[in-house]
Write a protein that holds these residues in place. Structure first.
Motif, PDB file in Angstrom:
ATOM      1  N   GLY A 241      86.151  57.713 -27.543  1.00 52.59           N
ATOM      2  CA  GLY A 241      85.960  59.067 -28.046  1.00 52.59           C
ATOM      3  C   GLY A 241      87.290  59.802 -28.182  1.00 52.59           C
ATOM      4  O   GLY A 241      87.529  60.513 -29.164  1.00 52.59           O
ATOM      5  N   LEU A 242      88.163  59.605 -27.198  1.00 48.91           N
ATOM      6  CA  LEU A 242      89.458  60.294 -27.234  1.00 48.91           C
ATOM      7  C   LEU A 242      90.388  59.680 -28.272  1.00 48.91           C
ATOM      8  O   LEU A 242      91.202  60.379 -28.871  1.00 48.91           O
ATOM      9  CB  LEU A 242      90.096  60.275 -25.844  1.00 48.91           C
ATOM     10  CG  LEU A 242      89.364  61.170 -24.834  1.00 48.91           C
ATOM     11  CD1 LEU A 242      89.805  60.851 -23.420  1.00 48.91           C
ATOM     12  CD2 LEU A 242      89.581  62.643 -25.138  1.00 48.91           C
ATOM     13  N   LEU A 243      90.270  58.372 -28.512  1.00 47.32           N
ATOM     14  CA  LEU A 243      91.067  57.742 -29.571  1.00 47.32           C
ATOM     15  C   LEU A 243      90.613  58.270 -30.935  1.00 47.32           C
ATOM     16  O   LEU A 243      91.426  58.462 -31.839  1.00 47.32           O
ATOM     17  CB  LEU A 243      90.934  56.214 -29.507  1.00 47.32           C
ATOM     18  CG  LEU A 243      91.653  55.536 -28.328  1.00 47.32           C
ATOM     19  CD1 LEU A 243      91.308  54.051 -28.270  1.00 47.32           C
ATOM     20  CD2 LEU A 243      93.168  55.729 -28.408  1.00 47.32           C
ATOM     21  N   ILE A 244      89.306  58.522 -31.063  1.00 51.09           N
ATOM     22  CA  ILE A 244      88.779  59.127 -32.300  1.00 51.09           C
ATOM     23  C   ILE A 244      89.365  60.528 -32.468  1.00 51.09           C
ATOM     24  O   ILE A 244      89.827  60.909 -33.540  1.00 51.09           O
ATOM     25  CB  ILE A 244      87.235  59.169 -32.261  1.00 51.09           C
ATOM     26  CG1 ILE A 244      86.677  57.738 -32.342  1.00 51.09           C
ATOM     27  CG2 ILE A 244      86.676  60.052 -33.375  1.00 51.09           C
ATOM     28  CD1 ILE A 244      85.193  57.635 -32.057  1.00 51.09           C
ATOM     29  N   LEU A 245      89.394  61.285 -31.371  1.00 46.59           N
ATOM     30  CA  LEU A 245      89.970  62.630 -31.396  1.00 46.59           C
ATOM     31  C   LEU A 245      91.448  62.573 -31.795  1.00 46.59           C
ATOM     32  O   LEU A 245      91.914  63.348 -32.647  1.00 46.59           O
ATOM     33  CB  LEU A 245      89.791  63.286 -30.018  1.00 46.59           C
ATOM     34  CG  LEU A 245      90.510  64.608 -29.731  1.00 46.59           C
ATOM     35  CD1 LEU A 245      90.230  65.654 -30.789  1.00 46.59           C
ATOM     36  CD2 LEU A 245      90.104  65.148 -28.364  1.00 46.59           C
ATOM     37  N   ALA A 246      92.183  61.620 -31.204  1.00 46.24           N
ATOM     38  CA  ALA A 246      93.610  61.479 -31.512  1.00 46.24           C
ATOM     39  C   ALA A 246      93.811  61.136 -32.985  1.00 46.24           C
ATOM     40  O   ALA A 246      94.692  61.694 -33.648  1.00 46.24           O
ATOM     41  CB  ALA A 246      94.233  60.404 -30.619  1.00 46.24           C
ATOM     42  N   ALA A 247      92.975  60.218 -33.503  1.00 45.30           N
ATOM     43  CA  ALA A 247      93.107  59.806 -34.906  1.00 45.30           C
ATOM     44  C   ALA A 247      92.811  60.985 -35.836  1.00 45.30           C
ATOM     45  O   ALA A 247      93.485  61.191 -36.847  1.00 45.30           O
ATOM     46  CB  ALA A 247      92.167  58.645 -35.201  1.00 45.30           C
ATOM     47  N   TYR A 248      91.808  61.787 -35.460  1.00 50.85           N
ATOM     48  CA  TYR A 248      91.445  62.965 -36.251  1.00 50.85           C
ATOM     49  C   TYR A 248      92.608  63.965 -36.292  1.00 50.85           C
ATOM     50  O   TYR A 248      92.955  64.503 -37.348  1.00 50.85           O
ATOM     51  CB  TYR A 248      90.187  63.612 -35.665  1.00 50.85           C
ATOM     52  CG  TYR A 248      89.966  65.043 -36.074  1.00 50.85           C
ATOM     53  CD1 TYR A 248      89.386  65.358 -37.302  1.00 50.85           C
ATOM     54  CD2 TYR A 248      90.353  66.092 -35.233  1.00 50.85           C
ATOM     55  CE1 TYR A 248      89.205  66.674 -37.684  1.00 50.85           C
ATOM     56  CE2 TYR A 248      90.177  67.402 -35.602  1.00 50.85           C
ATOM     57  CZ  TYR A 248      89.600  67.702 -36.826  1.00 50.85           C
ATOM     58  OH  TYR A 248      89.424  69.004 -37.204  1.00 50.85           O
ATOM     59  N   LEU A 249      93.237  64.201 -35.144  1.00 52.06           N
ATOM     60  CA  LEU A 249      94.354  65.153 -35.089  1.00 52.06           C
ATOM     61  C   LEU A 249      95.522  64.654 -35.931  1.00 52.06           C
ATOM     62  O   LEU A 249      96.151  65.418 -36.664  1.00 52.06           O
ATOM     63  CB  LEU A 249      94.802  65.362 -33.635  1.00 52.06           C
ATOM     64  CG  LEU A 249      93.802  66.058 -32.699  1.00 52.06           C
ATOM     65  CD1 LEU A 249      94.311  66.039 -31.269  1.00 52.06           C
ATOM     66  CD2 LEU A 249      93.531  67.492 -33.152  1.00 52.06           C
ATOM     67  N   ARG A 250      95.786  63.348 -35.823  1.00 45.89           N
ATOM     68  CA  ARG A 250      96.879  62.739 -36.583  1.00 45.89           C
ATOM     69  C   ARG A 250      96.624  62.896 -38.083  1.00 45.89           C
ATOM     70  O   ARG A 250      97.485  63.320 -38.836  1.00 45.89           O
ATOM     71  CB  ARG A 250      96.968  61.252 -36.214  1.00 45.89           C
ATOM     72  CG  ARG A 250      98.370  60.742 -36.121  1.00 45.89           C
ATOM     73  CD  ARG A 250      98.509  59.347 -35.508  1.00 45.89           C
ATOM     74  NE  ARG A 250      97.365  58.491 -35.662  1.00 45.89           N
ATOM     75  CZ  ARG A 250      96.663  58.019 -34.629  1.00 45.89           C
ATOM     76  NH1 ARG A 250      96.980  58.338 -33.390  1.00 45.89           N
ATOM     77  NH2 ARG A 250      95.639  57.230 -34.828  1.00 45.89           N
TER      78      ARG A 250
ATOM     79  N   ASN B   5      94.970  65.017 -39.615  1.00 46.30           N
ATOM     80  CA  ASN B   5      95.034  66.402 -40.079  1.00 46.30           C
ATOM     81  C   ASN B   5      96.359  67.083 -39.774  1.00 46.30           C
ATOM     82  O   ASN B   5      96.488  68.300 -39.921  1.00 46.30           O
ATOM     83  CB  ASN B   5      93.868  67.196 -39.492  1.00 46.30           C
ATOM     84  CG  ASN B   5      92.561  66.774 -40.121  1.00 46.30           C
ATOM     85  OD1 ASN B   5      92.230  67.157 -41.238  1.00 46.30           O
ATOM     86  ND2 ASN B   5      91.823  65.916 -39.431  1.00 46.30           N
ATOM     87  N   GLY B   6      97.302  66.293 -39.324  1.00 42.81           N
ATOM     88  CA  GLY B   6      98.649  66.807 -39.114  1.00 42.81           C
ATOM     89  C   GLY B   6      98.841  67.716 -37.910  1.00 42.81           C
ATOM     90  O   GLY B   6      99.819  68.448 -37.831  1.00 42.81           O
ATOM     91  N   PHE B   7      97.895  67.675 -36.970  1.00 39.90           N
ATOM     92  CA  PHE B   7      98.050  68.491 -35.752  1.00 39.90           C
ATOM     93  C   PHE B   7      98.907  67.752 -34.730  1.00 39.90           C
ATOM     94  O   PHE B   7      98.422  67.328 -33.681  1.00 39.90           O
ATOM     95  CB  PHE B   7      96.690  68.797 -35.126  1.00 39.90           C
ATOM     96  CG  PHE B   7      95.789  69.631 -35.987  1.00 39.90           C
ATOM     97  CD1 PHE B   7      96.212  70.851 -36.487  1.00 39.90           C
ATOM     98  CD2 PHE B   7      94.506  69.195 -36.282  1.00 39.90           C
ATOM     99  CE1 PHE B   7      95.374  71.628 -37.278  1.00 39.90           C
ATOM    100  CE2 PHE B   7      93.660  69.963 -37.066  1.00 39.90           C
ATOM    101  CZ  PHE B   7      94.097  71.181 -37.577  1.00 39.90           C
ATOM    102  N   THR B   8     100.188  67.617 -35.029  1.00 40.47           N
ATOM    103  CA  THR B   8     101.013  66.761 -34.162  1.00 40.47           C
ATOM    104  C   THR B   8     101.356  67.427 -32.831  1.00 40.47           C
ATOM    105  O   THR B   8     101.731  66.761 -31.882  1.00 40.47           O
ATOM    106  CB  THR B   8     102.323  66.390 -34.880  1.00 40.47           C
ATOM    107  OG1 THR B   8     102.857  67.584 -35.457  1.00 40.47           O
ATOM    108  CG2 THR B   8     102.081  65.373 -35.974  1.00 40.47           C
TER     109      THR B   8
ATOM    110  N   GLY C 131      91.496  75.336 -32.869  1.00 40.48           N
ATOM    111  CA  GLY C 131      91.726  74.107 -33.638  1.00 40.48           C
ATOM    112  C   GLY C 131      91.511  72.828 -32.852  1.00 40.48           C
ATOM    113  O   GLY C 131      91.827  71.738 -33.324  1.00 40.48           O
ATOM    114  N   GLY C 132      90.993  72.949 -31.638  1.00 40.25           N
ATOM    115  CA  GLY C 132      90.733  71.759 -30.822  1.00 40.25           C
ATOM    116  C   GLY C 132      89.289  71.301 -30.955  1.00 40.25           C
ATOM    117  O   GLY C 132      88.470  71.953 -31.605  1.00 40.25           O
ATOM    118  N   LEU C 133      88.983  70.166 -30.348  1.00 39.01           N
ATOM    119  CA  LEU C 133      87.616  69.653 -30.379  1.00 39.01           C
ATOM    120  C   LEU C 133      87.043  69.607 -28.957  1.00 39.01           C
ATOM    121  O   LEU C 133      87.780  69.670 -27.969  1.00 39.01           O
ATOM    122  CB  LEU C 133      87.573  68.258 -30.995  1.00 39.01           C
ATOM    123  CG  LEU C 133      87.977  68.146 -32.470  1.00 39.01           C
ATOM    124  CD1 LEU C 133      87.755  66.722 -32.969  1.00 39.01           C
ATOM    125  CD2 LEU C 133      87.219  69.130 -33.350  1.00 39.01           C
ATOM    126  N   VAL C 134      85.729  69.499 -28.899  1.00 38.58           N
ATOM    127  CA  VAL C 134      85.045  69.535 -27.609  1.00 38.58           C
ATOM    128  C   VAL C 134      84.440  68.159 -27.315  1.00 38.58           C
ATOM    129  O   VAL C 134      83.602  67.674 -28.074  1.00 38.58           O
ATOM    130  CB  VAL C 134      83.946  70.614 -27.615  1.00 38.58           C
ATOM    131  CG1 VAL C 134      83.187  70.606 -26.299  1.00 38.58           C
ATOM    132  CG2 VAL C 134      84.558  71.978 -27.885  1.00 38.58           C
TER     133      VAL C 134
END
Lengths: 481, 130
Positions: free
Chosen positions: A143-152, A154-157, A236-239
């Motif tokens: 789940g957290l790898l999915i979150l990381a991939a989503y942030l990447r 969308n450019g939320f570095t 801009g974060g996820l839950v």
């Protein structure tokens, strides 16, 4: 206890014996390159089949499991596995198949997985599910790898921090770190749940998300969840909701409706599949629609009346070789279909009722860190017993073994001193709950010298936990060189 | 339970001895009592820098795993390597043989945020009656 009862299989090995007679007639020897050929024969134990059977049966009899007795291991949720679902999982259609068979041969299996995904998504109020993760913590990481991939994507570095409460399962901060995030701790409030205002003060540009277990590890509902989810989304974060305690919420409230974007479920904790030791576990991850393209592995989709596998554009890749523990998926699906939506809701209601009844039997006699209402589990402590008589949580846990009960979880959560964490689950009768409460109250009222001697009715007494942790012997050493 | 005078304390149950711009850090007798038998101490490498109250290591007991917080900002100049072989020293002698790291202080003014032995004792009493 007799020595041979706890020998390892190597110690009962006898070179004169054999478990199988292999007919080698007509088998041509195969020669490996000399540099890879081993010099000595492997030291495999030689034991007759009947002795192997007896050896492992004896060891199994020394175990204490949910099929033997009441097993109120709070936070770990040891749930009885109903026999009807085990029977279905043992069916040849579930056991004698292989994921590398042609898909045309696997249509039934794919249908099982497809339906389970859909039913789990519906249960948590989200859109898509992967069954790939092998257990709860693996689901967290996925789940957290999915979150990381989503942030990447969308450019939320800058977003690197995940807020985790101090009462979280130890796996939560560990999963954050493994996925490349930094876990930052928020303290739970004075009533045993995380307060929105405490989270608010921690949110900044670097906040990638929050990871909340609901109900939390005290069995207390995170009542600010929706407010907190809103604040994290605004930033801009996820839950991420750790769904380990979903067995308290089934059919009553859905994480997706409270604002969760990613939820892992522990099928063993909520849907009566195997847990502990051998498992195998299963930790499906459910996500909101915009995260579907990031799901791991291939997705099962229905096209022209046939199930096929499709890769998603931004998939994080496979998190294990094949789609999941299939037999466990069969059990979970059987459990859900058999109970139906009303039945699943009853599971949560009875789990909560059982825990509350047991709490009511105990709360006058034990210190409780929070007076807040609890759901499927609750925490008492050894404070009174320790102060008055020197009886600790560990002593009481050991003494419960002598009375035929598996002990509850002790010394967790670590934010509570001398914690005893009790989760009865929904399958237990009123009589069982009362017998357990009687046993625990008897122990608390006993002479400390007696309690400290326990356990005496078990195959082994108190084990050297310090020695086991400091100098673990994890391999068998052959007597001669 | 002993909380020596002359040391400063954190609410996370570390003690610190400040001398000539350096500080020695360990965990308190109360922390040790709460943790039970310690089986493993993970310490940073010499040269690592930590901000005040940043995690500098981990202590593991038969009961629990707990983070260690650096009471003051600074750079690690020495670690108690003997604890790798003898984690039990933290139980036996938390203020002497069980010390964990020595740091060169970046900002000696930070001591204002720490507790005196008396204040720490009061804090522990409150936590106990919790």
């Amino acid at each position: 206890m007799k020595k041979e009862e706890y020998q390892v299989v190597f110690e009962i090995s006898d070179q004169e014996q054999t478990g199988r007679i292999v007919n080698s007639e007509g088998i041509k020897p195969y020669f490996f390159a000399p540099e890879v050929e081993r010099k000595d024969a492997p030291r495999l134990p030689r034991v007759a089949e009947v002795e192997v059977t007896r050896h492992y049966t004896r060891l199994a009899e020394m175990n204490l499991g949910v099929d033997h007795t009441f097993y109120p291991l709070g936070s770990c949720t040891m749930k009885y596995n109903p026999r009807f679902s085990l029977r279905l999982a043992s069916h040849a259609g579930a056991t004698d198949i292989h994921p590398l068979q042609p898909l045309d041969d696997l249509q039934g299996a794919l249908e099982v997985l497809f339906h389970l995904e859909q039913m789990l998504a519906e249960t948590v109020g989200l859109h898509a599910v992967t069954l790939m993760p092998a257990a709860g913590a693996h689901g967290e990481l996925t789940g957290l790898l999915i979150l990381a991939a989503y942030l990447r994507e969308n450019g939320f570095t800058k977003k690197k921090k995940i807020i985790v409460p101090d009462t979280a399962h130890g796996t939560n901060p560990a999963s954050c770190t493994m996925a490349g995030f930094e876990a930052v701790e928020v303290k739970s409030g004075p009533e045993g749940f995380v307060r929105a205002k405490d989270v608010e003060s921690m949110i900044d540009d670097e906040t990638a998300g929050i990871m909340l277990t609901n109900p939390n590890t005290f069995g207390i509902f995170e009542r600010d969840f929706k407010k907190i989810a809103h604040m994290v989304h605004e930033a801009g974060g996820l839950v991420y909701m750790d769904g380990a305690n979903m067995n308290a919420l089934l059919g009553i409230v859905r994480p997706g409706d409270m604002g969760a974007d990613i939820v892992q479920l522990n099928l063993h904790k909520t849907f009566g599949t195997p847990h502990g030791g051998g498992g195998p576990g299963s930790g499906p991850v459910a996500v909101r629609d915009f995260l579907e393209p990031f799901l791991p592995g291939e997705r099962i989709v229905k096209k022209d009346g046939k199930f096929v596998l499709e890769k998603r554009a931004h998939t994080i890749g496979r998190v294990r070789a094949f789609p999941g523990h299939f037999a466990v998926a069969v059990q979970a699906l059987a459990y859900m279909i058999r109970l139906g939506s009303d039945g699943l809701k009853r599971v949560a209601e009875i789990a909560v009722l059982n825990a509350r009844y047991l709490r009511a039997l105990l709360e006058k006699h034990f210190y409780m860190p929070y007076a807040t209402e609890t759901l499927h589990e609750f925490v008492i402590t050894d404070k009174y017993q320790k102060e008055k008589k020197g009886i600790t949580a560990l002593d009481m846990a050991k003494a419960l073994l002598d009375r035929g009960f598996h002990p509850p979880t002790v010394y967790f959560p670590i934010t509570v001193q001398g914690a005893i964490m009790i989760e009865p689950t929904e399958t237990e009768s009123k009589e069982t709950l009362e017998a357990f409460a009687r046993a625990l109250l008897e122990i608390a009222a006993s002479e400390p010298e007696e309690v400290k001697k326990s356990p005496q009715n078990t195959p082994v007494g108190r084990l050297d936990e310090v020695g086991a942790a400091r100098n673990p012997r994890l391999r068998y050493t052959f007597p001669e060189g | 339970m002993e909380f020596p005078e002359g040391l400063l304390y954190t609410k996370e149950h570390e003690w610190v001895l400040v001398e000539n711009g350096e500080a020695t850090v360990g965990i308190t007798a109360y922390a040790v009592d709460q943790l039970g038998d310690i089986v493993y101490v993970e310490l940073p490498a010499v040269g690592a820098s930590f901000k005040q109250m940043e995690t500098f290591g981990v202590v593991e007991s038969v009961k629990a795993v707990a983070d260690l917080y650096c009471p003051l900002s600074g750079e690690v100049v020495e670690v108690n390597e003997a604890l790798e072989e003898h984690p039990e020293w933290v139980n036996q002698d938390p203020y002497d043989k069980g010390w964990m790291i020595r740091i060169k202080l970046h900002n000696p003014d930070e001591t204002g945020a720490l507790l005196s032995a008396q204040d720490y004792r009061r804090y522990v009493e409150e936590e106990k009656s919790g």
